[in-house]
Design a protein around this motif. Structure first.
Motif, mmCIF file in Angstrom:
data_model
loop_
_atom_site.group_PDB
_atom_site.id
_atom_site.type_symbol
_atom_site.label_atom_id
_atom_site.label_comp_id
_atom_site.label_asym_id
_atom_site.label_seq_id
_atom_site.Cartn_x
_atom_site.Cartn_y
_atom_site.Cartn_z
ATOM 1 N N GLY A 173 9.561 9.391 -4.969
ATOM 2 C CA GLY A 173 9.491 9.412 -3.521
ATOM 3 C C GLY A 173 8.282 8.671 -2.992
ATOM 4 O O GLY A 173 7.427 8.206 -3.742
ATOM 5 N N THR A 174 8.232 8.584 -1.679
ATOM 6 C CA THR A 174 7.164 7.902 -0.971
ATOM 7 C C THR A 174 6.894 8.644 0.337
ATOM 8 O O THR A 174 7.748 9.397 0.816
ATOM 9 C CB THR A 174 7.544 6.436 -0.685
ATOM 10 O OG1 THR A 174 6.504 5.823 0.059
ATOM 11 C CG2 THR A 174 8.835 6.308 0.086
ATOM 12 N N GLU A 175 5.728 8.435 0.900
ATOM 13 C CA GLU A 175 5.416 9.046 2.188
ATOM 14 C C GLU A 175 6.098 8.306 3.338
ATOM 15 O O GLU A 175 6.184 8.822 4.444
ATOM 16 C CB GLU A 175 3.903 9.072 2.405
ATOM 17 C CG GLU A 175 3.197 10.005 1.442
ATOM 18 C CD GLU A 175 1.690 9.975 1.581
ATOM 19 O OE1 GLU A 175 1.165 9.282 2.469
ATOM 20 O OE2 GLU A 175 1.026 10.667 0.785
ATOM 21 N N ASN A 176 6.589 7.092 3.081
ATOM 22 C CA ASN A 176 7.292 6.317 4.101
ATOM 23 C C ASN A 176 8.732 6.803 4.218
ATOM 24 O O ASN A 176 9.405 6.988 3.205
ATOM 25 C CB ASN A 176 7.279 4.826 3.764
ATOM 26 C CG ASN A 176 5.904 4.237 3.899
ATOM 27 O OD1 ASN A 176 5.249 4.428 4.911
ATOM 28 N ND2 ASN A 176 5.454 3.534 2.877
ATOM 29 N N PRO A 177 9.224 7.001 5.419
ATOM 30 C CA PRO A 177 10.587 7.531 5.608
ATOM 31 C C PRO A 177 11.668 6.499 5.295
ATOM 32 O O PRO A 177 12.239 5.885 6.171
ATOM 33 C CB PRO A 177 10.603 7.946 7.082
ATOM 34 C CG PRO A 177 9.548 7.137 7.732
ATOM 35 C CD PRO A 177 8.514 6.843 6.680
ATOM 36 N N ASN A 219 0.814 -1.230 0.000
ATOM 37 C CA ASN A 219 0.000 0.000 0.000
ATOM 38 C C ASN A 219 0.839 1.267 0.000
ATOM 39 O O ASN A 219 0.390 2.310 0.448
ATOM 40 C CB ASN A 219 -0.977 0.015 1.187
ATOM 41 C CG ASN A 219 -1.951 -1.130 1.125
ATOM 42 O OD1 ASN A 219 -2.426 -1.504 0.055
ATOM 43 N ND2 ASN A 219 -2.238 -1.703 2.272
ATOM 44 N N ASP A 220 2.057 1.184 -0.482
ATOM 45 C CA ASP A 220 2.963 2.325 -0.522
ATOM 46 C C ASP A 220 2.851 3.020 -1.877
ATOM 47 O O ASP A 220 3.217 2.445 -2.895
ATOM 48 C CB ASP A 220 4.395 1.849 -0.285
ATOM 49 C CG ASP A 220 5.398 2.975 -0.225
ATOM 50 O OD1 ASP A 220 5.020 4.078 0.215
ATOM 51 O OD2 ASP A 220 6.560 2.746 -0.593
ATOM 52 N N LEU A 221 2.326 4.235 -1.878
ATOM 53 C CA LEU A 221 2.248 4.996 -3.119
ATOM 54 C C LEU A 221 3.618 5.548 -3.465
ATOM 55 O O LEU A 221 4.361 6.006 -2.596
ATOM 56 C CB LEU A 221 1.278 6.171 -2.961
ATOM 57 C CG LEU A 221 -0.199 5.849 -2.907
ATOM 58 C CD1 LEU A 221 -0.991 7.122 -2.647
ATOM 59 C CD2 LEU A 221 -0.647 5.214 -4.202
ATOM 60 N N LYS A 222 3.934 5.508 -4.734
ATOM 61 C CA LYS A 222 5.164 6.118 -5.222
ATOM 62 C C LYS A 222 4.784 7.377 -5.984
ATOM 63 O O LYS A 222 3.798 7.399 -6.718
ATOM 64 C CB LYS A 222 5.910 5.167 -6.155
ATOM 65 C CG LYS A 222 6.254 3.814 -5.587
ATOM 66 C CD LYS A 222 7.414 3.865 -4.660
ATOM 67 C CE LYS A 222 7.939 2.530 -4.208
ATOM 68 N NZ LYS A 222 7.040 1.437 -4.021
#
Length: 106
Positions: free
Chosen positions: A62-66, A39-42
């Motif tokens: 990029g992604t919202e995950n650090p 569920n990680d949007l790029k």
């Protein structure tokens, strides 16, 4: 409210003059897909544009995950968002639409 996007990788290129365009962008997306989280949007963020779509620009994935310490802060304002599948036909059609919209603005 602004959004923070953590950079996986980026490249500087030109759609019409860079002979290594497809290799650069393909390599960047491959690197981004190596960091596949459910569920990680790029995000493909096109910034630092020299001019219109015919000039040089920087593409950051990029992604919202650090996943890194490097991030872009996207200010809260109106943006054009284009969703596309990662298949050749979808990407090509999306870019045709974007470039057509750019031509219509001028």
């Amino acid at each position: 409210m602004s959004k923070e996007v953590y950079i996986i990788g980026e490249t500087r290129t030109n759609n019409f003059l860079d002979k290594e365009l497809f290799e650069k962008i393909g390599s960047l997306w491959s690197k981004a897909n190596d960091h596949d989280i459910e569920n990680d949007l790029k995000y493909g963020i096109y910034h630092q544009s020299e001019s219109n779509y015919r000039g040089d620009y920087t593409l950051a994935i990029g992604t919202e995950n650090p996943l890194s310490n490097e991030k872009l802060v996207i200010p809260d304002q109106e943006y054009a968002v284009f969703e596309c599948l990662q298949d050749e036909h979808s990407i090509e059609e999306t870019w045709k639409k974007i470039w057509q919209l750019e031509e219509e603005k001028n």
